[in-house]
Structure formats: structure tokens, C-alpha cells
Design an enzyme around this catalytic site. Sequence first.
Site, PDB file in Angstrom:
ATOM      1  N   LYS A 113      -7.085 -58.131  60.662  1.00 54.66           N
ATOM      2  CA  LYS A 113      -8.057 -57.042  60.472  1.00 54.66           C
ATOM      3  C   LYS A 113      -7.462 -55.943  59.587  1.00 54.66           C
ATOM      4  O   LYS A 113      -8.145 -55.369  58.738  1.00 54.66           O
ATOM      5  CB  LYS A 113      -8.492 -56.482  61.839  1.00 54.66           C
ATOM      6  CG  LYS A 113      -9.402 -57.446  62.610  1.00 54.66           C
ATOM      7  CD  LYS A 113      -9.653 -57.037  64.046  1.00 54.66           C
ATOM      8  CE  LYS A 113     -10.385 -58.145  64.785  1.00 54.66           C
ATOM      9  NZ  LYS A 113     -10.662 -57.872  66.196  1.00 54.66           N
ATOM     10  N   GLN A 115      -8.644 -53.753  70.526  1.00 54.63           N
ATOM     11  CA  GLN A 115      -8.572 -55.216  70.606  1.00 54.63           C
ATOM     12  C   GLN A 115      -8.603 -55.669  72.066  1.00 54.63           C
ATOM     13  O   GLN A 115      -7.868 -55.171  72.909  1.00 54.63           O
ATOM     14  CB  GLN A 115      -7.292 -55.709  69.907  1.00 54.63           C
ATOM     15  CG  GLN A 115      -7.164 -57.210  69.817  1.00 54.63           C
ATOM     16  CD  GLN A 115      -8.210 -57.869  68.920  1.00 54.63           C
ATOM     17  OE1 GLN A 115      -8.750 -57.253  68.006  1.00 54.63           O
ATOM     18  NE2 GLN A 115      -8.513 -59.119  69.192  1.00 54.63           N
ATOM     19  N   ASP A 172     -17.419 -52.541  66.748  1.00 56.65           N
ATOM     20  CA  ASP A 172     -17.518 -53.855  67.411  1.00 56.65           C
ATOM     21  C   ASP A 172     -18.949 -54.123  67.883  1.00 56.65           C
ATOM     22  O   ASP A 172     -19.293 -55.269  68.174  1.00 56.65           O
ATOM     23  CB  ASP A 172     -16.604 -53.892  68.652  1.00 56.65           C
ATOM     24  CG  ASP A 172     -15.252 -54.538  68.365  1.00 56.65           C
ATOM     25  OD1 ASP A 172     -15.212 -55.464  67.534  1.00 56.65           O
ATOM     26  OD2 ASP A 172     -14.264 -54.119  68.986  1.00 56.65           O
TER      27      ASP A 172
HETATM   28  N1  GUN Z   1     -10.989 -59.913  70.938  1.00 57.33           N
HETATM   29  C1  GUN Z   1     -11.497 -61.083  70.472  1.00 57.33           C
HETATM   30  N2  GUN Z   1     -12.497 -60.832  69.607  1.00 57.33           N
HETATM   31  C2  GUN Z   1     -12.630 -59.499  69.531  1.00 57.33           C
HETATM   32  C3  GUN Z   1     -13.488 -58.644  68.796  1.00 57.33           C
HETATM   33  O1  GUN Z   1     -14.375 -59.060  68.044  1.00 57.33           O
HETATM   34  N3  GUN Z   1     -13.297 -57.301  68.971  1.00 57.33           N
HETATM   35  C4  GUN Z   1     -12.359 -56.812  69.819  1.00 57.33           C
HETATM   36  N4  GUN Z   1     -12.262 -55.499  69.935  1.00 57.33           N
HETATM   37  N5  GUN Z   1     -11.550 -57.583  70.516  1.00 57.33           N
HETATM   38  C5  GUN Z   1     -11.684 -58.921  70.364  1.00 57.33           C
END
Ligand code: GUN
Length: 286
Positions: free
Chosen positions: A52, A96, A119
Amino acid sequence: MATIIDGKKLAVEVRERAAAEVAELASRGIPCGLAVVLVGNDQGSATYVRAKLRDCELCGIPSHDYKLPADTTQEELMALIARLNADADVAGILVQMPLPAHLDEEQVVLAIDPLKDVDGFHPESLGRLVRGLPGLRPCTPAGIMEMLDAYGIDPAGKNAVIVGRSSIVGKPMSLMLLARNATISVAHSHTDPRELARICQSADILVAACGIPKMVKGPWVKPGAAVIDVGMDRDEDGKLCGDVDFASAELVAGHITPVPGGVGPMTRAMLMSNVALAAKIQHGLA
Ligand code: GUN
């Protein structure tokens, strides 16, 4: 033989679009920072976060990288989120998941300013989706809608089956397809397993998001259907695979997403797009 939906290529286009939006906003003095918060030492999560942060760099999005120790307290994490909510340079906040077991994820999701909820996990974002209001959508289903559009697959009037009912994929996916006038069915862990094949066979658009390696088999696929695989699993040999048995499904499907190179890259790209959208919403531009 199915047309392969190239998520990697489409992701480049989505990132380019996001980068152009971010540059335009920056030229007007509107900052588009993304705060990425990682708590603990989970290697999988660390890999996702690195990806990311790399995407941010590609899109000209200033990243604010917070790596917190595994013994971070709920109070410390909430204090950080409060600071990020108040930071005008931060347009988006991503914590995350999963968090270490002693931390309350629900409280964290609720604490993030809905205007910075890139998100799309906050009840306000999900409520907007339910009510058909514009807003920040969860990245995975948003990326899937982009893929369907890019390949000329119009959900209107089609039967869409979603296998899986998570809050971050299955439920919002069903609502987004419903908003585009598909007839939706959601199968899940309590669906009669003897019925599952028949339900999937009714799908013009079949989204597999159950987390079970290769669960959806070729004979479950309606000839010509669009098969979207959200899975990121390991097969019996430890090789990366999806929730769809690709080898048998691609013989029957009209379109199919590969794993890797399908939904995954689009999910990440939509995050970048959401950062630009969040900045616009915060400044009354969307
Ligand atoms: N963990 C796995 N996928 C995601 C996501 O799309 N966003 C976040 N914040 N955590 C994750």
C-alpha cells in the site's frame, strides 16, 4: 475458453486516474495524505502495508507510516486515531486488520472519522451504501464493479450470486450489485451444501469470497458467466490460489479473474482512488 479479466492492467489505469486527481488537488493546495497504521508483527499484514505504501508513492500520495508495537494499548491506538482525525494533511486513515487479539477492532473502526474512512468499513460508509447515497465504498467490491464495467458486464437484470457474507466483501458486494439492478443471492456457511452448486449455477455474475481454496468448481459455473475470485488462499502444495478452481471454471465461464492478478491489485488501486475521493469530499468537491 473464458476471457481473463486483467486486474493488474486495470489497476494501472485506476492508479493513473487517482494520481491525476491527487496532482490536481495538490495544485489547489489540498493535501491527500494517507495514514497507514500497522500494529504488531504479523508478516502477512506487513507485506500488505508495504504494498500500500508503494502504491502511495506511485500515485504521489504522501504516506504517513505508523508501525506500532504488538503490546500497544487500546488507549494508545485511539489517541493516535484522534490525532490523525484532526490532522489536515491526512485525507485518509487505514488501520491494517486484523489487529492483535487484545485490541477491539470495532471500536477502532468506529473511531475513524467517516470522512477519512478510505477502507469504507465505518457504519456511516456502509449505511450510505445501504441508502444509495454517495460515499466511500469498501475497496474490494468497488474494484470488482470497476472490473465488470471495464469488460462491459452490466449487472442490470442479471442473476448475481455472492458466496460469502463478510462486512468488507460479501455484504457490500451484494448491495453494490443490487444498486446496479442485479438480482442477488448470498450463499454462506449455513447455506445447505447440497444446494450450493445449484445456487451458483444460476449466476450470470458469480463472486467467490468465502476463503476456501478452490471451492467453486467448473460444473458450478453457468456457461458464459462472469466469475470473480476474491480468494487469496494456499492450495495443498502451498501455492497461491483463489476460492475458484480456475482450471475447470475457465473452461465454462465467459469472463474470469485470475489469482494472483485479478481482484487483489484492483483492491489496492481502489484504496488510492478512495484517498483522492476522501480529500474531495472533505473539501466539498464531491
Ligand atoms: N486486512 C485485510 N484486508 C484489509 C483491508 O482491505 N483493509 C484493512 N484495513 N485491513 C485489511
